[in-house]
Design an enzyme around this catalytic site. Structure first.
Site, PDB file in Angstrom:
ATOM      1  CG  ASP A  44      -4.119  -1.002   3.275  1.00 52.10           C
ATOM      2  OD1 ASP A  44      -4.742  -1.003   1.897  1.00 52.10           O
ATOM      3  OD2 ASP A  44      -3.488  -0.078   4.246  1.00 52.10           O
ATOM      4  CG  ASP A  66      -0.928   2.225   6.782  1.00 51.83           C
ATOM      5  OD1 ASP A  66      -1.542   2.271   6.060  1.00 51.83           O
ATOM      6  OD2 ASP A  66      -1.284   3.403   7.305  1.00 51.83           O
ATOM      7  CG  ASP A  92      -2.049   1.056   1.637  1.00 51.99           C
ATOM      8  OD1 ASP A  92      -2.447   1.297   0.668  1.00 51.99           O
ATOM      9  OD2 ASP A  92      -1.509   2.126   2.619  1.00 51.99           O
TER      10      ASP A  92
END
Length: 667
Positions: free
Chosen positions: A566, A562, A363
């Protein structure tokens, strides 16, 4: 794994309460093995004292016959009550012909315990006490293993707790507080600054900035005004919003995320039960060897005691209690090593699957980047830096917008201690701010605001275009319709991200970045850290789909993220790597958690996983190595059952020692 949608349409408050008071199946399993562990050793320790300590010091409290009875009675609850579930599982294998480790433990302990009954009728060795010790050691391994696997499913509970519990609605011209479960489609909800938005809807009145980072992954707040859509559980920042509810209960975005997490969790690749596969062949082979050993010695010697002793020796040495410790002890040592470096292995499955990972997906916001805006570039032309920053800081110090705060912080870092007095300060939603310092009108904002104000940006066009091409947000500062400088603000990459990606590339891994951000910004960040494959403008529910596509194309995939957005991707990936600096939801969804938030730890976690799995394989080898040597000796009648038990204990010691050698490994 399919879930019915009405699962999420139950009363939200009721479900929240249920999750607060009920344990997950994983927590129940851990507690079950903990209770068994305590009771097993509470009984086994006195058993060891009676069998070995008292005779060693010649403190015999009973005659031989009474001693036999005491040992038999003490070992009974350990084998048949505490180890009852293990015996049932092992016995089931003899009916289904699918043997597992429980089959070996169950058979060995029962046969060994029965010798304690037979000693009252014939001259044979008594292994009833040894049966209790075998079961106690086995239960210890099962407890360690259940702890090491972690508490899967807790992320669902945390997701449910994430949303607002109450909402303020407008009814008959009055504001009243109601439970979130009472909101209906069409209700107008009032959200004040600092409050969570209770449910999905559309803004009908008011203007504000909303922090959607937990949903979209975008670090910068999104400006909302009449007609804008908002998502439940996001955070309202600096204005009052009137939101008309469009989705409630199980139809909301948050509920959809919960469903995705559960479905991805159900399709997680399980760790292969290597020990069980081996024992499925090993157990029937040992049974056959035991029967043949007994029959051959009875035929040639006619000595029942000797034949039985040889057969029991085969069973005792073949009871691989070390097999029960092989995996969890290595996992425990590996987990301890990782913890010292900020790497938490939450699920044992990651140890096996990590070695097969081909692609590492990241990410962007909060993972590769710091997750908060910072001033990266300043251009002030012929003006002095101090004058320019004082001018910009004077207005931005009056704004609560995160971009403004980043500019004020930059000014503080540059030792700007005092600002000019600003009058007629106004926030221009989605464009910038304006105000007067003395008689000078100061306007700070984006290109759109400069166009509206008919302010030419020609003098700084080159700098502005450069910053925008790098995916940065530009804040143009003008004084009396003339530009005096430009500040570029961006979500800066973490200090070690570039090094971390270089290590992964050197090790031969393919890296990919998936983000909800726009493509120019995503590519600019990816270029800085050396990532070539970028998937931008990805909605949270699509992140897990993108991971699926990568799995289909490349094989095993690890995902590092995080945020709540996600979580589905972390669960879908073969190995989910959660940044410990992120949300609780991501941490609970991860197989591995990096508490420091450093991406260098991704490489370290891969190395640690490979090293730990290597130790597990070595331990499994040693768990059987003693059998390979000792079983032939037992068959030939050359291995006394006492020495067989010692060899079995030695195999456990070898496994534990080998696992601890993992501490010397540099990761």
């Amino acid at each position: 794994m399919k879930r019915k949608n009405n699962r999420y349409k139950m009363n939200r408050n009721q479900k929240h309460q249920e999750h607060n008071h009920e344990q997950t199946p994983e927590e129940m399993e851990i507690n079950m093995w903990k209770k068994k562990l305590i009771w097993a050793w509470v009984i086994t320790i006195p058993l060891i004292i009676v069998m070995y300590i008292l005779p060693l010091f010649k403190l015999m409290m009973f005659d031989e016959m009474t001693m036999r009875f005491v040992i038999l009675v003490l070992s009974f609850p350990v084998v048949f009550i505490v180890g009852g579930s293990t015996l049932k599982s092992g016995l089931r294998g003899f009916f289904t012909f699918y043997f597992n480790m429980d089959s070996l433990i169950g058979l060995g302990t029962v046969i060994a315990w029965l010798t304690g009954v037979l000693v009252f009728f014939m001259e044979i060795e008594n292994y009833a006490g040894i049966a209790g010790m075998i079961m106690a050691i086995f239960i210890t391994g099962k407890y360690i293993e259940s702890k090491a696997r972690g508490r899967a499913g807790a992320e669902i509970r945390k997701l449910l707790e994430l949303g607002a519990k109450q909402a303020r609605i407008e009814k008959d011209g009055k504001e009243i507080m109601v439970d979130i479960s009472e909101i209906k489609v069409g209700d107008v909800i009032i959200i004040k600054p600092g409050e969570k938005i209770p449910t999905d809807g559309g803004v009908v009145k008011g203007e504000s900035s909303v922090d959607e980072s937990m949903i979209s992954g975008e670090s910068l707040p999104v400006d909302k005004m009449k007609g804008s859509l908002v998502i439940g559980a996001t955070l309202n920042q600096d204005g009052i919003l009137y939101v008309k509810a469009t989705k409630v209960g199980g139809d909301t975005f948050l509920s959809h995320i919960i469903q995705l997490v559960e479905e991805a969790q159900g399709t997680k690749v399980p760790i292969q039960k290597l020990a069980d596969k081996i024992t499925s062949i090993f157990v029937p082979a040992i049974l056959f060897i035991t029967i043949v050993t007994f029959a051959v010695w009875m035929y040639f010697t006619g000595d029942l005691s000797f034949a039985l002793a040889a057969a029991i020796s085969v069973l005792v040495i073949s009871c691989p209690c070390s097999l029960g410790l092989a995996t969890p002890i290595a996992l425990t040592v590996g987990s301890g090593m990782g913890a010292k470096k900020g790497i938490l292995i939450r699920r044992g499955e990651a140890i096996q699957t990590m070695k097969d990972v081909k692609v590492v997906v990241f990410d962007k916001t909060g993972t590769i980047t710091k997750g908060k805006p910072e001033v990266t570039d300043v251009s002030y032309g012929k003006n002095s830096e101090k004058e320019f920053l004082t001018l910009a800081g004077s207005l931005e110090s009056l704004s609560e917008h995160p971009l403004a705060k980043s500019i004020v912080k930059y000014c503080e870092d540059k030792n700007i201690k005092s600002y000019g007095k600003v009058t007629k300060f106004t926030t221009l939603r989605g464009r910038g701010v304006e105000g007067f310092i003395g008689n000078d009108r100061i306007v700070i904002g984006n290109r759109r605001l400069m166009t509206e104000e008919n302010i030419s940006i020609k003098e700084f066009e080159k700098d502005i275009s450069k910053y925008e091409s790098e995916g940065k947000t530009t804040m143009i500062v003008s004084k009396n319709k003339k530009i005096v400088g430009v500040l570029a603000v961006a979500d800066a990459i973490k200090d070690d991200s570039k090094r971390a990606l270089a290590l992964l590339h050197k090790a031969g891994y393919k890296t990919v970045m998936i983000t909800g951000d726009n493509e120019p910004t995503a590519k600019a960040i990816a270029k800085q850290v050396g990532i070539k494959m970028v998937i931008a403008n990805v909605l949270p529910e699509d992140k897990s789909n993108e991971v699926k596509k990568l799995q289909q194309k490349y094989g095993f995939v690890a995902f590092a993220g995080d945020g709540i957005n996600d979580a589905p991707a972390l669960k879908q990936a073969n190995v989910g790597i959660a940044m410990g600096t992120g949300t609780d939801i991501a941490i609970e969804a991860g197989d591995i958690v990096l508490t420091t938030g450093s991406l260098v730890a991704v490489t370290q976690s891969i190395n640690l996983s490979k090293a730990t799995f290597k130790k597990i394989k070595q331990n499994l080898f040693w768990a059987f190595a003693y059998n390979v040597v000792a079983i032939p000796l037992a068959i030939m009648g050359l291995l006394h059952p006492v020495f067989a038990e010692m060899a079995m204990a030695a195999s456990s010691i070898t496994v534990v020692t080998n696992a601890n050698l993992l501490r010397r490994k540099r990761i």
